[in-house]
Design a protein around this motif. Structure first.
Motif: not given
Length: 267
Positions: A121, A146-148, A200-201, A246
């Protein structure tokens, strides 16, 4: 400006200044420990047991967090010698650690458990290098998630094709490149694979038909990375704020992957 803000600014610039690094999976001081306990990973201090996410390269690689994990078996030091190889312009040790569960094509689900893999990450854009002893008939896979998606616990390890990258089901070449067809004639090849990453990923790396013979990792940030270096962080604070991937502050009862005192962990 308040002292706290000055400290945060200094820490931010320090991170930018040190946004690179290289880590050898088996440290130079590991010979004696390996003879006693094959699960020694990083300089005799980190062990990765089946089902655990273990953070590695914390001191060597800046501006990124790196985890190794295997749902079905331990990671072990399988080779310790004094030889080196050069790939992607970097020198690596031929010593390596190895997970215990083979990867499979396009998936991290192996008979109901998670196969051996690396999770990377980055906090900034750059290039990550995965140095390993690659089997000539083994395919390489990298997923960009994506981290989301991870925070929402929506990631299906059995369907990683939704996050396929350019490094997807290809074979390593002797110089660390990729090819759709197998071209290596030797049984195995020591090489470092390089691919671009973005913040972000989280990037998942694994090898199908193999347990990953991981020699080391490196990260080079892209762009201008000027700033202040040698800022020493204070001792970890158990009451420090907790953030999600995030960068949003969350409560102590947050569930998922969180960051506190600059370290990522699972709550």
């Amino acid at each position: 400006m308040k002292k706290s803000l000055l400290f945060v600014a200094a820490m931010f610039m320090a991170v930018c200044a040190n946004a690179q690094g290289q880590w050898n999976a088996v440290g130079a001081d590991d010979v004696a420990q390996v003879k006693e306990d094959k699960t020694v990973v990083s300089h005799g201090t980190v062990k990765s047991k089946a089902g655990e996410m273990t953070q590695v390269a914390q001191n060597e690689i800046q501006n990124a967090t790196v985890f190794i994990t295997d749902g079905g078996a331990d990671w072990e030091v399988m080779s310790k010698d004094d030889n080196t190889f050069v790939s992607q312009g970097k020198t690596w040790s031929t010593s390596y650690i190895q997970g215990g569960t083979n990867g499979v094509d396009a998936s991290l689900d192996k008979a109901g458990t998670t196969s051996a893999h690396v999770e990377f990450t980055p906090a900034v854009a750059g290039k990550v290098y995965v140095a390993a002893k690659y089997g000539k008939n083994k395919k390489i896979w990298t997923a960009k998630v994506p981290n989301s998606v991870i925070e929402a616990e929506e990631l299906d390890f059995a369907a990683m094709g939704d996050y396929a990258t350019d490094v997807w089901g290809q074979y390593i070449t002797a110089d660390g490149g990729l090819n759709a067809e197998q071209t290596v004639t030797d049984k195995d090849v020591y090489a470092a694979l390089a691919y671009d990453v973005e913040p972000g990923n989280t990037y998942f790396f694994w090898v199908s038909g193999s347990k990953i013979m991981l020699c080391g990792l490196a990260f080079d940030a892209s762009g201008d990375v000027n700033g202040i270096s040698n800022v020493v962080a204070s001792e970890a604070d158990a009451n420090a704020p907790i953030y999600n991937l995030a960068g949003q502050r969350v409560s102590s009862d947050f569930k998922g992957i969180a960051i506190q005192n600059g370290k990522k962990f699972v709550k």
